[in-house]
Enzyme design. Structure first.
Site, PDB file in Angstrom:
ATOM      1  CG  ASP A   1      29.920   6.453 102.841  1.00  0.00           C
ATOM      2  OD1 ASP A   1      28.736   6.807 102.731  1.00  0.00           O
ATOM      3  OD2 ASP A   1      30.316   5.693 103.739  1.00  0.00           O
TER       4      ASP A   1
ATOM      5  CG  HIS B   1      27.273   4.929  99.276  1.00  0.00           C
ATOM      6  ND1 HIS B   1      27.485   4.416 100.542  1.00  0.00           N
ATOM      7  CD2 HIS B   1      27.958   4.114  98.428  1.00  0.00           C
ATOM      8  CE1 HIS B   1      28.275   3.349 100.466  1.00  0.00           C
ATOM      9  NE2 HIS B   1      28.572   3.147  99.195  1.00  0.00           N
TER      10      HIS B   1
END
Length: 328
Positions: free
Chosen positions: A227, A250
């Site tokens: 993430d 991310h």
């Protein structure tokens, strides 16, 4: 001896006594730390015995010591269920991890919002060169909160709540069940020389998540996860990120913002001299679709190198990671 000479001699002796007393006070305040070895409290580095009570006892006694305290976790592998290590403490506290701490894999033991939590501590140091193994593969398949409103919470590897004037450095965190590090309601924290890793497809394994906190500095850290490498949400102020390697993941994100009317502004964010490689995004600001009004200001993104990044710079005002989240 004249009366005047006697008065001067008395004054000189008085000053020398005061200096001696002052030197004694400084020496006592700057004395060596006292070590609280968790093995003294029954901890076993066998990789299977739950050591939560031993570590909690060592912490509580160290916290009550009126001086510098060091909770010592030596080499070896220590199983550890969820613990909350609370202050305020009487003196400076250091939590020194030389070995490996392993999280539980039994769902009956990990449905909570934390694995290791520090609360209400001023002047905390967490260091040692050891590792935090969240054993996340035992829990990732439970991560269905985007589609299940009754989902169970999964633990952040290490939480800091209401912690001030802290230094977190020379640690490794692997395979967290949720975020690796979470900073909430903290002020003046330095994080450096940390290595964070989890598989690229591991859900919600943010590297460092910050909210309602100010004066946070992150540097010389390597983050590769599933993430955001670093996520800054409501109430984050005056954050400086430098010399961080991010990837996979991310990217470095502000948000998601605008989910509720009570959100606080995000301001004073500087990302400088960082590298992002093989990430979904570079630097990102995101607000929920159908979001409430809010404020995000005073950002500096400077000297950032990106390699194989899908969206190098992105401002997403319609963030919607699952179907129908943009419906009122």
């Amino acid at each position: 001896m004249t009366k005047e000479t006697a008065s001067i001699s008395t004054f000189v002796i008085f000053c020398l006594l005061m200096l001696a007393l002052g030197h004694t006070t400084v020496a006592q305040g700057g004395g060596p730390p006292k070590f609280f070895d968790v093995k003294t409290y029954g901890a076993m580095a066998d990789g299977k015995t739950d050591n939560s009570m031993a570590i909690l006892k060592a912490w509580n006694e160290a916290c009550e010591w009126n001086g510098k305290s060091r909770v010592w976790i030596g080499e070896g592998t220590y199983m550890l269920n969820s613990v909350v290590l609370k202050g305020p403490c009487m003196g400076e506290m250091a939590f020194v991890i030389k070995g490996v701490l392993k999280a539980p894999t039994d769902p009956n033991l990990f449905f909570t919002d934390h694995w290791i939590a520090f609360q209400y501590v001023d002047g905390l140091v967490v260091k040692g060169g050891g590792s935090l193994d969240g054993q996340g593969s035992s829990a990732w398949h439970f991560n269905d909160c985007f589609t299940n409103s009754h989902c169970n919470p999964l633990p952040v590897t290490m939480r800091f709540d209401f912690v001030n004037n802290a230094r977190i450095h020379h640690l490794r965190s692997i395979n967290s069940k949720n975020a690796h590090f979470n900073i909430f309601a903290c002020n003046n924290m330095n994080m450096s020389h940390i290595r964070i890793s989890a598989p690229q497809d591991s859900p919600n394994t943010d590297g460092i998540k910050i909210g309602s906190s100010a004066n946070i500095r992150i540097k010389r850290t390597v983050i590769g996860t599933g993430d955001d490498c670093i996520s800054m949400v409501s109430g984050t102020r005056q954050v400086n990120v430098s010399k961080v390697w991010c990837g996979p993941g991310h990217g470095i994100s502000v948000g998601s913002l605008g989910k509720s009317q009570e959100e606080e502004p995000v301001t004073g964010i500087t990302i400088r001299n960082c590298t992002l490689a093989g990430t979904q995004n570079g630097v990102r600001i995101k607000t929920w679709a159908q979001s409430f009004a809010g404020s995000a200001s005073d950002f500096v993104f400077e000297d950032i190198r990106m390699d194989d990044v899908n969206n190098p710079i992105i401002i997403d005002q319609q963030y919607c990671p699952v179907p129908n989240c943009d419906v009122n």
